[in-house]
Design a protein around this motif. Structure first.
Motif, PDB file in Angstrom:
ATOM      1  N   SER A  26     -67.111 -30.784 -18.765  1.00 41.78           N
ATOM      2  CA  SER A  26     -67.867 -31.284 -19.911  1.00 41.78           C
ATOM      3  C   SER A  26     -68.377 -32.705 -19.689  1.00 41.78           C
ATOM      4  CB  SER A  26     -66.974 -31.252 -21.150  1.00 41.78           C
ATOM      5  OG  SER A  26     -65.771 -31.964 -20.890  1.00 41.78           O
ATOM      6  N   VAL A  84     -56.652 -44.183 -25.105  1.00 43.11           N
ATOM      7  CA  VAL A  84     -57.152 -43.076 -24.282  1.00 43.11           C
ATOM      8  C   VAL A  84     -57.735 -42.083 -25.297  1.00 43.11           C
ATOM      9  CG1 VAL A  84     -56.478 -41.217 -22.708  1.00 43.11           C
ATOM     10  CG2 VAL A  84     -55.316 -43.439 -22.598  1.00 43.11           C
ATOM     11  N   PRO A  85     -58.903 -41.459 -25.047  1.00 42.33           N
ATOM     12  CA  PRO A  85     -59.487 -40.609 -26.091  1.00 42.33           C
ATOM     13  C   PRO A  85     -58.489 -39.578 -26.657  1.00 42.33           C
ATOM     14  CG  PRO A  85     -61.061 -40.920 -24.323  1.00 42.33           C
ATOM     15  CD  PRO A  85     -59.786 -41.572 -23.867  1.00 42.33           C
ATOM     16  N   GLU A  86     -57.844 -38.853 -25.767  1.00 43.24           N
ATOM     17  CA  GLU A  86     -56.877 -37.835 -26.215  1.00 43.24           C
ATOM     18  C   GLU A  86     -55.753 -38.473 -27.041  1.00 43.24           C
ATOM     19  OE1 GLU A  86     -56.104 -34.944 -26.974  1.00 43.24           O
ATOM     20  OE2 GLU A  86     -55.435 -33.854 -25.195  1.00 43.24           O
ATOM     21  N   ILE A  89     -56.659 -38.973 -30.747  1.00 42.21           N
ATOM     22  CA  ILE A  89     -56.484 -37.794 -31.606  1.00 42.21           C
ATOM     23  C   ILE A  89     -55.017 -37.701 -32.021  1.00 42.21           C
ATOM     24  CG2 ILE A  89     -56.594 -35.265 -31.687  1.00 42.21           C
ATOM     25  CD1 ILE A  89     -58.853 -35.452 -29.546  1.00 42.21           C
ATOM     26  N   TYR A 110     -61.906 -28.318 -29.042  1.00 46.89           N
ATOM     27  CA  TYR A 110     -60.946 -28.986 -28.176  1.00 46.89           C
ATOM     28  C   TYR A 110     -59.574 -28.837 -28.842  1.00 46.89           C
ATOM     29  CZ  TYR A 110     -59.314 -32.470 -24.872  1.00 46.89           C
ATOM     30  OH  TYR A 110     -58.645 -33.110 -23.864  1.00 46.89           O
ATOM     31  N   ASN A 156     -66.333 -32.161 -34.832  1.00 37.90           N
ATOM     32  CA  ASN A 156     -66.677 -32.614 -33.482  1.00 37.90           C
ATOM     33  C   ASN A 156     -68.148 -32.263 -33.222  1.00 37.90           C
ATOM     34  OD1 ASN A 156     -66.201 -30.998 -30.311  1.00 37.90           O
ATOM     35  ND2 ASN A 156     -66.723 -33.130 -30.637  1.00 37.90           N
ATOM     36  N   ASN A 160     -68.138 -29.410 -28.803  1.00 36.13           N
ATOM     37  CA  ASN A 160     -67.525 -28.745 -27.654  1.00 36.13           C
ATOM     38  C   ASN A 160     -66.833 -27.499 -28.191  1.00 36.13           C
ATOM     39  OD1 ASN A 160     -66.008 -27.980 -25.441  1.00 36.13           O
ATOM     40  ND2 ASN A 160     -64.648 -29.751 -25.477  1.00 36.13           N
ATOM     41  N   ASP A 188     -64.881 -36.530 -34.184  1.00 36.51           N
ATOM     42  CA  ASP A 188     -64.780 -36.682 -32.737  1.00 36.51           C
ATOM     43  C   ASP A 188     -66.198 -36.761 -32.190  1.00 36.51           C
ATOM     44  OD1 ASP A 188     -64.786 -36.047 -29.991  1.00 36.51           O
ATOM     45  OD2 ASP A 188     -62.848 -35.045 -30.139  1.00 36.51           O
ATOM     46  N   MET A 190     -67.130 -37.792 -29.087  1.00 39.02           N
ATOM     47  CA  MET A 190     -67.017 -38.038 -27.645  1.00 39.02           C
ATOM     48  C   MET A 190     -68.324 -37.731 -26.906  1.00 39.02           C
ATOM     49  SD  MET A 190     -64.140 -39.328 -26.769  1.00 39.02           S
ATOM     50  CE  MET A 190     -64.020 -39.009 -25.014  1.00 39.02           C
ATOM     51  N   TYR A 191     -69.169 -36.859 -27.480  1.00 36.12           N
ATOM     52  CA  TYR A 191     -70.419 -36.497 -26.796  1.00 36.12           C
ATOM     53  C   TYR A 191     -71.619 -37.237 -27.385  1.00 36.12           C
ATOM     54  CZ  TYR A 191     -67.450 -33.047 -24.652  1.00 36.12           C
ATOM     55  OH  TYR A 191     -66.433 -32.454 -23.941  1.00 36.12           O
ATOM     56  N   LEU A 215     -64.088 -41.160 -33.388  1.00 38.35           N
ATOM     57  CA  LEU A 215     -63.469 -41.245 -32.062  1.00 38.35           C
ATOM     58  C   LEU A 215     -64.592 -41.319 -31.034  1.00 38.35           C
ATOM     59  CD1 LEU A 215     -60.784 -40.837 -30.297  1.00 38.35           C
ATOM     60  CD2 LEU A 215     -61.583 -38.481 -30.059  1.00 38.35           C
ATOM     61  N   SER A 219     -65.605 -41.076 -21.465  1.00 33.22           N
ATOM     62  CA  SER A 219     -65.349 -39.968 -20.540  1.00 33.22           C
ATOM     63  C   SER A 219     -66.551 -39.042 -20.334  1.00 33.22           C
ATOM     64  CB  SER A 219     -64.186 -39.110 -21.055  1.00 33.22           C
ATOM     65  OG  SER A 219     -63.055 -39.894 -21.255  1.00 33.22           O
ATOM     66  N   LYS A 220     -67.345 -38.819 -21.368  1.00 33.77           N
ATOM     67  CA  LYS A 220     -68.351 -37.755 -21.288  1.00 33.77           C
ATOM     68  C   LYS A 220     -69.734 -38.312 -20.987  1.00 33.77           C
ATOM     69  CE  LYS A 220     -64.913 -35.191 -22.471  1.00 33.77           C
ATOM     70  NZ  LYS A 220     -64.231 -34.363 -21.501  1.00 33.77           N
ATOM     71  N   ARG A 228     -60.087 -43.624 -18.449  1.00 33.20           N
ATOM     72  CA  ARG A 228     -59.206 -43.250 -19.562  1.00 33.20           C
ATOM     73  C   ARG A 228     -59.361 -44.250 -20.717  1.00 33.20           C
ATOM     74  NH1 ARG A 228     -59.539 -39.605 -19.837  1.00 33.20           N
ATOM     75  NH2 ARG A 228     -57.670 -38.723 -20.780  1.00 33.20           N
TER      76      ARG A 228
HETATM   77  C1  LIG Z   1     -64.195 -32.971 -28.031  1.00 33.45           C
HETATM   78  C2  LIG Z   1     -63.285 -33.750 -27.137  1.00 33.45           C
HETATM   79  N1  LIG Z   1     -62.501 -34.691 -27.672  1.00 33.45           N
HETATM   80  C3  LIG Z   1     -61.650 -35.415 -26.923  1.00 33.45           C
HETATM   81  C4  LIG Z   1     -61.543 -35.202 -25.566  1.00 33.45           C
HETATM   82  C5  LIG Z   1     -60.554 -35.990 -24.782  1.00 33.45           C
HETATM   83  O1  LIG Z   1     -61.152 -36.877 -23.894  1.00 33.45           O
HETATM   84  P1  LIG Z   1     -60.303 -37.440 -22.659  1.00 33.45           P
HETATM   85  O2  LIG Z   1     -60.078 -36.270 -21.759  1.00 33.45           O
HETATM   86  O3  LIG Z   1     -61.154 -38.458 -22.012  1.00 33.45           O
HETATM   87  O4  LIG Z   1     -59.026 -37.994 -23.184  1.00 33.45           O
HETATM   88  C6  LIG Z   1     -62.341 -34.214 -24.970  1.00 33.45           C
HETATM   89  C7  LIG Z   1     -62.231 -33.932 -23.517  1.00 33.45           C
HETATM   90  O5  LIG Z   1     -62.651 -32.912 -23.030  1.00 33.45           O
HETATM   91  C8  LIG Z   1     -63.234 -33.476 -25.775  1.00 33.45           C
HETATM   92  O6  LIG Z   1     -64.021 -32.508 -25.271  1.00 33.45           O
END
Ligand SMILES: Cc1ncc(COP(=O)(O)O)c(C=O)c1O
Length: 373
Positions: A26, A84-86, A89, A110, A156, A160, A188, A190-191, A215, A219-220, A228
Motif C-alpha cells: 500500500s 508510530v502510525p500503528e 491507533i 486495516y 479511513n 484501504n 485514519d 494515512m493515504y 491520524l 508511511s504511504k 516509523r
Molecule cells: C489505513 C492504515 N492505517 C494505519 C496503517 C499503519 O501504518 P504503519 O504501518 O506505518 O504503522 C496502515 C498501514 O498499512 C494503514 O493502511
C-alpha cells in the motif's frame, strides 16, 4: 491483553521479504537516505549531522511537531503527538474506550481499526461500502448503526483496501451526523495527499471539530514507512495527554534519527508528494490497461484515491489459495481478501511502486496460462 492475530500483517511477514514483485503493497516507492538528505533544507541537514542519539521528547521533536501542525489549518504544535502510525491507533483506542462501549468502523479495512477496540471489550459495528456502486459508502446506512453507547466512529479515507473516497457533500453529512450525536470521529488519513483528483481531498477531521482526531504519517504517500513516523492531530488536548501517558508503556519517545529525517521529508513535501502522485497516476494507467485486457479474470472498480484497489477475482473460488499459489509459482505477491476478513473473492492490488509494469507482466503470463488468453 488478549488480541486476535493481525492477519494481513502476518501474511506480509510471510511473503514481503521473499516475493519478487510486491503487487499488493500500500505504500509508495520508498526514498533512499541519500535522496532524502540531498533534498533536505540546510537546517535539517545540520540537525542530522550534529544529532546525538539520546532519548527524545515524548510528544515529538518541537520542530517536527511544528512541521506537522503546518499540514492542518488552525492547529498548533501542541495539538500534535508524534507516534508510530500503528501505535497511534492503539493508544487512541486505549485512551478513549472502555469495555462495553460501542464503536462503528469502516469495513473492510486495516484490522487494528476495529480489532484494538474489540480487544478492549467494545462491540464494533461495521459500515461497509457497496461494491456495485463503485465501493461507495452510503451515509444513510450510518444512523441505524449508531447506539446510545456509541463512543467512536472510525473512518479511513482514502480507504484501504478499496480506494474509495466520499464526495465532499457525503463527508459533510457524516460529520454533521456525529456532531449532532456528540460522537467523536477518529479519521485514519494515512493515504492523504494521494487523492487522484486533488480537488476531491477531504478536509482533515481535526480541522472540522475540536473533538475530532486525525491520524497521519509518512508511511504511504511519502514512501517512508521505514522511518516509523506518524502522528495524531487533534485540538482535544485531554486525549493527547492521555495518549502521551500511555505512550510511556509503548515506545516512550520516537527514534531520534527518524524524527530528523521526518522533519526533512515534511519540509521537502513539495518535491516528494508530486513525484509520488505522478508515479501513482502513471501506474493507474498501467492497471487500467491490465484490467481491460483481463476483464474475464477481474471485476474492477477504479479507485478514487490512494495507491490501492480491491478487485473481485472471477476465475477462482478461493483467492487465498490463488495468492499462495501465485507467489510460489511466479514470485508475484497479492493480498487475498481473507486477510481483510472479507471472504475469499477479492484481492488487494497496490500501485505505488516502480516495478509495477514488470510485476503485471509476470501476473499476465500466469493468468493467461490459468484462464486462457
Ligand atoms: C489505513 C492504515 N492505517 C494505519 C496503517 C499503519 O501504518 P504503519 O504501518 O506505518 O504503522 C496502515 C498501514 O498499512 C494503514 O493502511
Amino acid at each position: 491483553m488478549k488480541i486476535e492475530t493481525f492477519v494481513l500483517e502476518r501474511f506480509f511477514a510471510k511473503h514481503e521479504f521473499s516475493a519478487q514483485y510486491l503487487l499488493s503493497s500500500s505504500d509508495c516507492e520508498s526514498l533512499s537516505m541519500s535522496e532524502l538528505l540531498n533534498m533536505a533544507d540546510a537546517e535539517s541537514r545540520g540537525m542530522w549531522k550534529d544529532l546525538r542519539l539520546g532519548y527524545t521528547e515524548t510528544p515529538g521533536h518541537p520542530a517536527l511537531r511544528e512541521a506537522i501542525a503546518e499540514l492542518y489549518k488552525g492547529l498548533s504544535p501542541e495539538d500534535v503527538l508524534v507516534v508510530v502510525p500503528e501505535e497511534g491507533i492503539f493508544l487512541l483506542m486505549q485512551a478513549l474506550l472502555e469495555p462495553g462501549d460501542h464503536v462503528v468502523c469502516t469495513f473492510p479495512g486495516y484490522q487494528s481499526l476495529y480489532e484494538v477496540a474489540r480487544s478492549i471489550g467494545c462491540d464494533v459495528s461495521m459500515w461497509a461500502p457497496d461494491e456495485a456502486q463503485g465501493w461507495r459508502f452510503d451515509v444513510r446506512e450510518l444512523p441505524p448503526l449508531l447506539r446510545k453507547n456509541t463512543r467512536l466512529l472510525v473512518v479511513n479515507f482514502p480507504h484501504n483496501p478499496t480506494g474509495s473516497l466520499p464526495d465532499q457533500e457525503t463527508y459533510a453529512s457524516l460529520v454533521e451526523l456525529v456532531r449532532q450525536r456528540g460522537i467523536p470521529l477518529f479519521s485514519d488519513e494515512m493515504y492523504r495527499f494521494l487523492e487522484l483528483d486533488p480537488a476531491s481531498s477531504l478536509p482533515p477531521a481535526c480541522e472540522m471539530d475540536p473533538r475530532f482526531v486525525s491520524l497521519g504519517g509518512l508511511s504511504k504517500s511519502f514512501g517512508l514507512p521505514g522511518l516509523r513516523i506518524g502522528w495524531v492531530a487533534t485540538r482535544d488536548r485531554g486525549i493527547l495527554d492521555r495518549m502521551s501517558r500511555l505512550k510511556d508503556y509503548t515506545t516512550i519517545c520516537s527514534s531520534a534519527p527518524s524524527e530528523i529525517l521526518a522533519l526533512a521529508a515534511l519540509r521537502s513535501r513539495d518535491r516528494i508528494l508530486p513525484a509520488q502522485r505522478a508515479r501513482v497516476q502513471e501506474n493507474l494507467r498501467l492497471l487500467e490497461r491490465f484490467f481491460d485486457s483481463h476483464s474475464r479474470c477481474f471485476q474492477w472498480n477504479r479507485p478514487q484515491s490512494g495507491s490501492i484497489c480491491f478487485p473481485r477475482v472471477e476465475i477462482v473460488e478461493d483467492t487465498f489459495l490463488f495468492c499462495e499459489t501465485l507467489v510460489k509459482e511466479t514470485g508475484v505477491m497479492l493480498a487475498p481478501s481473507r486477510m481483510f476478513h472479507y471472504g475469499d473473492r477479492h484481492v488487494r492490488f497496490g500501485f505505488g511502486r516502480d516495478d509495477l509494469r514488470e510485476g503485471l507482466e509476470r501476473l499476465s503470463g500466469y493468468l493467461d496460462r490459468l484462464a486462457g488468453p
